[in-house]
Design a protein around this motif. Structure first.
Motif, PDB file in Angstrom:
ATOM      1  N   ALA A 160      12.884  -9.235   8.944  1.00 21.30           N
ATOM      2  CA  ALA A 160      13.861  -9.077   7.467  1.00 21.30           C
ATOM      3  C   ALA A 160      13.676  -7.293   7.700  1.00 21.30           C
ATOM      4  N   MET A 161      15.697  -7.132   8.189  1.00 25.92           N
ATOM      5  CA  MET A 161      15.805  -5.365   8.350  1.00 25.92           C
ATOM      6  C   MET A 161      16.611  -5.151   6.671  1.00 25.92           C
ATOM      7  N   GLY A 162      16.878  -4.469   5.944  1.00 26.04           N
ATOM      8  CA  GLY A 162      16.788  -4.057   5.266  1.00 26.04           C
ATOM      9  C   GLY A 162      15.878  -2.796   4.199  1.00 26.04           C
ATOM     10  N   ARG A 163      16.346  -2.328   2.982  1.00 23.91           N
ATOM     11  CA  ARG A 163      15.471  -1.475   2.790  1.00 23.91           C
ATOM     12  C   ARG A 163      14.913  -1.807   1.169  1.00 23.91           C
ATOM     13  N   MET A 164      13.455  -0.899   1.069  1.00 27.44           N
ATOM     14  CA  MET A 164      13.093  -1.018  -0.645  1.00 27.44           C
ATOM     15  C   MET A 164      14.205  -0.828  -1.219  1.00 27.44           C
ATOM     16  N   ASP A 165      14.551  -1.201  -1.984  1.00 22.88           N
ATOM     17  CA  ASP A 165      14.793  -0.345  -3.803  1.00 22.88           C
ATOM     18  C   ASP A 165      13.467  -0.551  -4.219  1.00 22.88           C
ATOM     19  N   GLY A 166      13.772   0.569  -5.246  1.00 25.89           N
ATOM     20  CA  GLY A 166      12.561   1.699  -5.804  1.00 25.89           C
ATOM     21  C   GLY A 166      11.883   0.625  -7.013  1.00 25.89           C
ATOM     22  N   ASN A 167      11.927  -0.674  -6.681  1.00 22.75           N
ATOM     23  CA  ASN A 167      11.205  -1.633  -7.883  1.00 22.75           C
ATOM     24  C   ASN A 167      10.183  -2.470  -6.777  1.00 22.75           C
ATOM     25  N   GLY A 168      10.229  -2.547  -5.796  1.00 27.11           N
ATOM     26  CA  GLY A 168       9.342  -2.973  -4.755  1.00 27.11           C
ATOM     27  C   GLY A 168       9.815  -4.505  -3.872  1.00 27.11           C
ATOM     28  N   ARG A 169      11.298  -4.511  -4.789  1.00 33.98           N
ATOM     29  CA  ARG A 169      11.967  -5.875  -4.054  1.00 33.98           C
ATOM     30  C   ARG A 169      12.815  -4.924  -2.494  1.00 33.98           C
ATOM     31  N   PHE A 170      12.984  -6.082  -1.181  1.00 32.70           N
ATOM     32  CA  PHE A 170      13.516  -5.544  -0.297  1.00 32.70           C
ATOM     33  C   PHE A 170      14.535  -6.545  -0.450  1.00 32.70           C
ATOM     34  N   VAL A 171      15.369  -5.198   0.058  1.00 30.89           N
ATOM     35  CA  VAL A 171      16.776  -5.692  -0.059  1.00 30.89           C
ATOM     36  C   VAL A 171      17.367  -6.000   1.528  1.00 30.89           C
ATOM     37  N   ALA A 172      17.414  -6.907   1.781  1.00 30.60           N
ATOM     38  CA  ALA A 172      17.735  -7.017   2.602  1.00 30.60           C
ATOM     39  C   ALA A 172      18.949  -7.471   3.953  1.00 30.60           C
ATOM     40  N   ASP A 173      19.228  -6.732   4.692  1.00 29.30           N
ATOM     41  CA  ASP A 173      20.729  -7.736   5.671  1.00 29.30           C
ATOM     42  C   ASP A 173      20.714  -8.395   6.379  1.00 29.30           C
ATOM     43  N   GLN A 174      19.324  -8.467   7.136  1.00 30.65           N
ATOM     44  CA  GLN A 174      19.723  -9.546   8.777  1.00 30.65           C
ATOM     45  C   GLN A 174      17.771 -10.336   8.508  1.00 30.65           C
ATOM     46  N   VAL A 175      18.419 -11.551   8.335  1.00 30.86           N
ATOM     47  CA  VAL A 175      16.845 -12.182   8.580  1.00 30.86           C
ATOM     48  C   VAL A 175      17.226 -12.581  10.064  1.00 30.86           C
ATOM     49  N   LEU A 176      15.718 -12.242  10.611  1.00 29.30           N
ATOM     50  CA  LEU A 176      15.761 -13.122  11.896  1.00 29.30           C
ATOM     51  C   LEU A 176      14.012 -14.113  11.837  1.00 29.30           C
ATOM     52  N   ALA A 177      14.377 -15.267  12.327  1.00 28.89           N
ATOM     53  CA  ALA A 177      12.896 -15.783  12.638  1.00 28.89           C
ATOM     54  C   ALA A 177      12.268 -15.748  13.259  1.00 28.89           C
ATOM     55  N   LYS A 178      11.011 -15.657  13.490  1.00 25.58           N
ATOM     56  CA  LYS A 178      10.017 -14.846  13.847  1.00 25.58           C
ATOM     57  C   LYS A 178       9.541 -16.875  14.806  1.00 25.58           C
ATOM     58  N   HIS A 179       8.915 -17.362  16.220  1.00 25.75           N
ATOM     59  CA  HIS A 179       8.765 -18.376  16.327  1.00 25.75           C
ATOM     60  C   HIS A 179       6.642 -18.395  16.501  1.00 25.75           C
ATOM     61  N   ASP A 180       6.232 -19.046  16.548  1.00 23.07           N
ATOM     62  CA  ASP A 180       4.536 -18.849  17.074  1.00 23.07           C
ATOM     63  C   ASP A 180       4.947 -19.692  17.716  1.00 23.07           C
ATOM     64  N   GLU A 181       3.444 -19.396  18.590  1.00 20.75           N
ATOM     65  CA  GLU A 181       3.277 -19.946  20.386  1.00 20.75           C
ATOM     66  C   GLU A 181       2.575 -21.231  19.957  1.00 20.75           C
ATOM     67  N   ASN A 182       3.072 -22.021  19.180  1.00 16.36           N
ATOM     68  CA  ASN A 182       2.856 -23.685  19.003  1.00 16.36           C
ATOM     69  C   ASN A 182       3.839 -24.962  19.015  1.00 16.36           C
ATOM     70  N   TYR A 183       3.925 -25.051  20.454  1.00 13.11           N
ATOM     71  CA  TYR A 183       4.216 -25.846  20.396  1.00 13.11           C
ATOM     72  C   TYR A 183       4.645 -27.388  20.458  1.00 13.11           C
ATOM     73  N   ALA A 191       0.299  -1.021   0.350  1.00 13.60           N
ATOM     74  CA  ALA A 191       0.227   0.084  -0.218  1.00 13.60           C
ATOM     75  C   ALA A 191       0.548   0.826   0.218  1.00 13.60           C
ATOM     76  N   GLY A 192       2.154   1.153   0.144  1.00  7.80           N
ATOM     77  CA  GLY A 192       3.018   2.273  -0.208  1.00  7.80           C
ATOM     78  C   GLY A 192       3.275   3.453   1.092  1.00  7.80           C
ATOM     79  N   GLU A 193       3.073   2.157   2.583  1.00 11.32           N
ATOM     80  CA  GLU A 193       2.575   2.965   3.905  1.00 11.32           C
ATOM     81  C   GLU A 193       4.280   2.767   4.026  1.00 11.32           C
ATOM     82  N   ALA A 194       5.187   2.036   3.331  1.00 12.26           N
ATOM     83  CA  ALA A 194       6.822   2.219   4.010  1.00 12.26           C
ATOM     84  C   ALA A 194       7.757   3.333   3.143  1.00 12.26           C
ATOM     85  N   PRO A 195       8.602   3.889   4.515  1.00 10.67           N
ATOM     86  CA  PRO A 195       9.336   4.644   3.139  1.00 10.67           C
ATOM     87  C   PRO A 195      10.147   3.519   1.813  1.00 10.67           C
ATOM     88  N   VAL A 196      10.423   4.341   1.170  1.00  7.19           N
ATOM     89  CA  VAL A 196      11.983   3.615   0.394  1.00  7.19           C
ATOM     90  C   VAL A 196      12.923   4.345   0.277  1.00  7.19           C
TER      91      VAL A 196
END
Lengths: 158, 247
Positions: A105-128, A45-50
């Motif tokens: 993922a942490m990083g920045r959006m390039d102009g073409n709608g791709r997200f270039v990440a420099d760090q990726v963290l796994a998110k665990h859910d509450e299910n075991y 929706a374009g809410e995230a800054p480029v």
């Protein structure tokens, strides 16, 4: 209750209400900063800054992970089941990273709608659950997937 | 009803009650906690995704749970201090604040140790982790403020106001994972729904939470007794008690 105590109680309650309202307004005003990451829908929706360092979070889309055989480069889609965003990352992924798992993922959006990440963290859910249960669940799901005719026929037949 | 309430405020009366309660709290708490932790760490099944590293939950969740409950109890005591000027309530706040701080630190530490292999980072400034860190600083603040003011009555009031102001942080910790996007997952244990883990995992977890509550009760009684003796050192009943123990 003694009138003095009643008065003190009222003062304390006023204090509590006042502080709660102040904190509620502050956190409401800062909600964009408190949110750790943007959803793919927000990015679409374009809410995230480029060109500003942001985090994007969601599920790794099934079948979207593409590894470059020559390097550590990985491409995958992160989805919230409404929209998805293509993420590009070079580096070692956490152990829990897998298709169908949550990531941030942490990083920045390039102009073409791709997200270039420099760090990726796994998110665990509450299910075991124990591994056997998961295997049984997957087997059951696999059976259902292997016999699309059975469910398809019955729905078509009626 | 007010009669009982005011009787509860008498340090002497509390001292006696605490002495009778403490052995029971210690025995039951230690039994529950040991069962829960040994069961959880040794006998509970592995997790399908995390393997054995999830077992830190049997330490992390009880300490995080208690860290927040202790603060709520302190806030109730602070209310009693401010409205009814009950000495015992302030004794409770000063006695348990360090315990709460240790529990909060334990929750943060075990969370970091688990976060490194699971998420890929020790620390992240998400809403849950940050609000928990604020809780740790609140505990430190309560301890420091209590120690900084030498007059017993003004110290009690100042500490009570700080504790009450800080209590707004508790719902923020609790609901941070629902109000905002966080890396921390939502609660596995819910009051209204059944837990999102099988019984052979949540039963030992529940045992260790209950056990830690009882151990906290024991520790609170012990520390409150010490504080009462220090504060009431000049009264007759304390002198008599010390003499009786001495013989």
């Amino acid at each position: 209750m003694h009138p003095i105590r009643k008065k003190r109680l009222t003062i304390v309650l006023f204090l509590l209400v006042g502080v709660s309202v102040a904190v509620a307004l502050t956190t409401y005003a800062l909600r964009q900063n408190i949110n750790l990451f943007y959803d793919p829908s927000q990015i679409a929706a374009g809410e995230a800054p480029v060109d500003v360092r942001i985090r994007a979070g969601g599920m790794v889309e099934e079948g979207s992970v593409q590894r470059d055989p020559e390097s550590l480069k990985v491409e995958f889609k992160v989805t919230d089941f409404t929209s998805s965003v293509l993420v590009e990352y070079t580096g070692i992924l956490p152990d829990l990273f897998a298709e169908g798992q949550g990531v941030v993922a942490m990083g920045r959006m390039d102009g073409n709608g791709r997200f270039v990440a420099d760090q990726v963290l796994a998110k665990h859910d509450e299910n075991y659950m124990p591994p056997e249960v998961n295997e049984a669940l997957e087997k059951a799901a696999g059976k259902r997937a292997a016999m699309p005719g059975a469910t398809g026929e019955s729905s078509a037949g009626y | 009803m007010w009669q009982i309430f005011h009787k509860l405020g008498s340090p002497k009366w509390f001292f006696g009650i605490a002495s009778t309660l403490m052995p029971w709290l210690l025995v039951a708490g230690a039994a529950l906690l040991m069962t829960g932790i040994v069961w959880g760490l040794v006998f509970a099944p592995q997790d399908y995704l995390q393997g054995n590293s999830y077992r830190i939950i049997f330490i992390h969740v009880p300490s995080a749970f208690l860290a927040q409950s202790v603060y709520i109890m302190m806030a109730v005591a602070a209310l009693v201090t401010l409205v009814w000027r009950m000495k015992l309530a302030d004794v409770f706040v000063t006695a348990v604040a360090p315990v709460g701080a240790v529990l909060t630190f334990l929750a943060l530490f075990t969370g970091a140790v688990w976060g490194k292999p699971t998420w890929g980072t020790w620390w992240i400034w998400d809403a849950r982790l940050t609000s928990m860190l604020i809780l740790l600083f609140l505990y430190f603040g309560v301890m420091a403020l209590g120690a900084a003011i030498s007059d017993e009555k003004s110290s009690a009031r100042a500490v009570a106001v700080l504790v009450l102001v800080g209590v707004v942080n508790i719902p923020i910790i609790k609901y941070s994972v629902e109000w905002w996007n966080t890396l921390h997952q939502p609660a596995t244990f819910k009051l209204t729904e059944k837990p999102s883990m099988p019984a052979e995992m949540w039963v030992p977890l529940l045992l260790s939470v209950l056990g830690l509550y009882l151990i906290f009760g024991w520790l609170a009684c012990l520390r409150m007794q010490t504080h009462i003796l220090a504060r009431e050192g000049r009264t007759r009943w304390v002198k008599e008690l010390v003499q009786a123990r001495g013989n």
